[in-house]
Design a protein around this motif. Structure first.
Motif, PDB file in Angstrom:
ATOM      1  N   LYS A   1       0.836  -1.204   0.000  1.00 59.82           N
ATOM      2  CA  LYS A   1       0.000   0.000   0.000  1.00 59.82           C
ATOM      3  C   LYS A   1       0.866   1.247   0.000  1.00 59.82           C
ATOM      4  O   LYS A   1       0.638   2.189  -0.775  1.00 59.82           O
ATOM      5  CB  LYS A   1      -0.919  -0.005   1.221  1.00 59.82           C
ATOM      6  CG  LYS A   1      -1.860   1.189   1.285  1.00 59.82           C
ATOM      7  CD  LYS A   1      -2.783   1.104   2.490  1.00 59.82           C
ATOM      8  CE  LYS A   1      -3.716   2.312   2.540  1.00 59.82           C
ATOM      9  NZ  LYS A   1      -4.621   2.243   3.715  1.00 59.82           N
ATOM     10  N   TYR A   2       1.877   1.281   0.878  1.00 59.58           N
ATOM     11  CA  TYR A   2       2.758   2.443   0.931  1.00 59.58           C
ATOM     12  C   TYR A   2       3.617   2.549  -0.333  1.00 59.58           C
ATOM     13  O   TYR A   2       3.957   3.651  -0.767  1.00 59.58           O
ATOM     14  CB  TYR A   2       3.650   2.366   2.167  1.00 59.58           C
ATOM     15  CG  TYR A   2       2.909   2.641   3.462  1.00 59.58           C
ATOM     16  CD1 TYR A   2       1.630   3.190   3.438  1.00 59.58           C
ATOM     17  CD2 TYR A   2       3.474   2.355   4.696  1.00 59.58           C
ATOM     18  CE1 TYR A   2       0.938   3.435   4.600  1.00 59.58           C
ATOM     19  CE2 TYR A   2       2.777   2.598   5.873  1.00 59.58           C
ATOM     20  CZ  TYR A   2       1.512   3.140   5.815  1.00 59.58           C
ATOM     21  OH  TYR A   2       0.825   3.392   6.979  1.00 59.58           O
ATOM     22  N   ALA A   3       3.958   1.400  -0.925  1.00 57.95           N
ATOM     23  CA  ALA A   3       4.703   1.439  -2.193  1.00 57.95           C
ATOM     24  C   ALA A   3       3.848   2.045  -3.292  1.00 57.95           C
ATOM     25  O   ALA A   3       4.351   2.793  -4.148  1.00 57.95           O
ATOM     26  CB  ALA A   3       5.145   0.026  -2.581  1.00 57.95           C
ATOM     27  N   SER A   4       2.545   1.761  -3.274  1.00 56.07           N
ATOM     28  CA  SER A   4       1.650   2.353  -4.282  1.00 56.07           C
ATOM     29  C   SER A   4       1.551   3.858  -4.105  1.00 56.07           C
ATOM     30  O   SER A   4       1.452   4.603  -5.084  1.00 56.07           O
ATOM     31  CB  SER A   4       0.258   1.714  -4.181  1.00 56.07           C
ATOM     32  OG  SER A   4      -0.391   2.081  -2.975  1.00 56.07           O
TER      33      SER A   4
ATOM     34  N   ASP B   1       3.032   9.235  -6.144  1.00 57.96           N
ATOM     35  CA  ASP B   1       3.736  10.509  -6.012  1.00 57.96           C
ATOM     36  C   ASP B   1       4.711  10.716  -7.171  1.00 57.96           C
ATOM     37  O   ASP B   1       4.844  11.829  -7.698  1.00 57.96           O
ATOM     38  CB  ASP B   1       4.495  10.562  -4.685  1.00 57.96           C
ATOM     39  CG  ASP B   1       3.552  10.654  -3.487  1.00 57.96           C
ATOM     40  OD1 ASP B   1       2.385  11.056  -3.698  1.00 57.96           O
ATOM     41  OD2 ASP B   1       3.969  10.328  -2.365  1.00 57.96           O
ATOM     42  N   ARG B   2       5.379   9.634  -7.567  1.00 57.65           N
ATOM     43  CA  ARG B   2       6.325   9.755  -8.685  1.00 57.65           C
ATOM     44  C   ARG B   2       5.585  10.049  -9.991  1.00 57.65           C
ATOM     45  O   ARG B   2       6.067  10.820 -10.829  1.00 57.65           O
ATOM     46  CB  ARG B   2       7.129   8.460  -8.824  1.00 57.65           C
ATOM     47  CG  ARG B   2       8.074   8.214  -7.653  1.00 57.65           C
ATOM     48  CD  ARG B   2       9.037   7.071  -7.935  1.00 57.65           C
ATOM     49  NE  ARG B   2       9.916   6.838  -6.813  1.00 57.65           N
ATOM     50  CZ  ARG B   2      10.947   5.994  -6.843  1.00 57.65           C
ATOM     51  NH1 ARG B   2      11.208   5.318  -7.952  1.00 57.65           N
ATOM     52  NH2 ARG B   2      11.710   5.821  -5.769  1.00 57.65           N
ATOM     53  N   GLN B   3       4.415   9.427 -10.148  1.00 53.87           N
ATOM     54  CA  GLN B   3       3.614   9.698 -11.336  1.00 53.87           C
ATOM     55  C   GLN B   3       3.155  11.159 -11.349  1.00 53.87           C
ATOM     56  O   GLN B   3       3.146  11.818 -12.393  1.00 53.87           O
ATOM     57  CB  GLN B   3       2.406   8.770 -11.377  1.00 53.87           C
ATOM     58  CG  GLN B   3       1.524   8.958 -12.619  1.00 53.87           C
ATOM     59  CD  GLN B   3       0.301   8.068 -12.595  1.00 53.87           C
ATOM     60  OE1 GLN B   3      -0.036   7.508 -11.556  1.00 53.87           O
ATOM     61  NE2 GLN B   3      -0.372   7.933 -13.717  1.00 53.87           N
ATOM     62  N   TYR B   4       2.803  11.666 -10.166  1.00 55.53           N
ATOM     63  CA  TYR B   4       2.368  13.059 -10.059  1.00 55.53           C
ATOM     64  C   TYR B   4       3.514  14.003 -10.403  1.00 55.53           C
ATOM     65  O   TYR B   4       3.330  15.010 -11.111  1.00 55.53           O
ATOM     66  CB  TYR B   4       1.865  13.326  -8.642  1.00 55.53           C
ATOM     67  CG  TYR B   4       1.448  14.752  -8.386  1.00 55.53           C
ATOM     68  CD1 TYR B   4       0.234  15.248  -8.873  1.00 55.53           C
ATOM     69  CD2 TYR B   4       2.270  15.607  -7.658  1.00 55.53           C
ATOM     70  CE1 TYR B   4      -0.136  16.556  -8.653  1.00 55.53           C
ATOM     71  CE2 TYR B   4       1.903  16.913  -7.427  1.00 55.53           C
ATOM     72  CZ  TYR B   4       0.697  17.388  -7.922  1.00 55.53           C
ATOM     73  OH  TYR B   4       0.338  18.688  -7.689  1.00 55.53           O
TER      74      TYR B   4
END
Length: 253
Positions: free
Chosen positions: A102-105, A110-113
């Motif tokens: 879940k935290y990895a997602s 955030d990286r996608q953002y």
């Protein structure tokens, strides 16, 4: 007048269980199964969904919680040779694995953002400029080259290679990644706290080294403070933290 209650939406039963654990501020390694089961069943009883696949997942987890609750309520058989396995162990492992993903997602989101803020420009160099190649007169270029100059150039290139070598870091051996996680560190911190009772945070850091060790140890202390296992006092800003171990009620009874 009818009262309308809006329930929070969860991705699945494990997501709901994590929410209840964080809401009640309990230790994930010592889940109060009776309390969590009652709250879980209360939520499932209020669910209003036509997705039978999703509903079946929540019901399967409800049955699992009831089974674990029943096992823990039954008197345990005394075994001298080996200790009986905690009925909650498998559930805890599933929750920890789900929490990690879940935290990895969240990190990937955030990286996608951040990536959405990056813009680039398509190459717009004219073909005439891109295909241009300057004519080189090698006879003129090498007209004043001598063996002495070639030697000087060679010595200069070799000296640059020597200058690239870091006099300190080049003597280091292999750098190994520190294998440390918050679950194991919480166990270590609790054992250390039970042994010493009251101690300073800096003394706790003497058992390891490296930035990751300090960060994981600090997070472990905060997590245990949140669940009431540790009490922290800091007398002045940026001063050392005095940590006191808080015994459980079962231990003090």
């Amino acid at each position: 007048m009818e009262l309308t209650v809006k329930l929070e939406v969860f991705d699945g039963p494990l997501d709901l269980l994590l929410h209840l654990i964080e809401k009640n501020k309990v230790d994930i390694f010592d889940i109060p199964i009776v309390l969590i089961t009652e709250q879980y069943l209360d939520y499932v009883g209020q669910m209003d969904t036509k997705d039978m696949d999703l509903m079946s997942e929540f019901l399967v987890m409800a049955a699992t919680l009831i089974r674990i609750k029943s096992k823990m309520l039954l008197p345990r058989e005394e075994k001298e040779e080996e200790e009986e396995e905690d009925p909650r162990q498998e559930l805890v492992e599933r929750l920890l694995e789900y929490k990690m993903y879940k935290y990895a997602s969240f990190e990937l989101k955030d990286r996608q953002y951040d990536a959405a803020k990056v813009f680039f420009k398509e190459p717009s160099i004219p073909d005439e400029v891109k295909d241009y190649k300057e004519d080189i007169d090698y006879d003129e270029l090498l007209s004043d080259v001598t063996l002495s100059k070639l030697q000087e150039i060679f010595d200069s290139v070799m000296q640059k290679q020597v200058d690239k070598i870091d006099p300190i870091r080049s003597k280091f051996g292999e750098i190994e990644k520190e294998e440390i996680n918050i679950e194991d560190q919480m166990i270590f911190v609790e054992e250390y706290a039970m042994l010493h009772g009251t101690f300073y945070f800096r003394k706790l850091l003497e058992r390891g080294s490296g930035k990751s060790y300090v960060i994981v140890t600090f997070l472990s202390v905060l997590e245990m403070m949140k669940t009431g296992r540790l009490r922290i006092v800091q007398e002045k800003l940026f001063g050392d933290m005095l940590i006191t171990y808080q015994k459980r009620q079962a231990e003090t009874a």
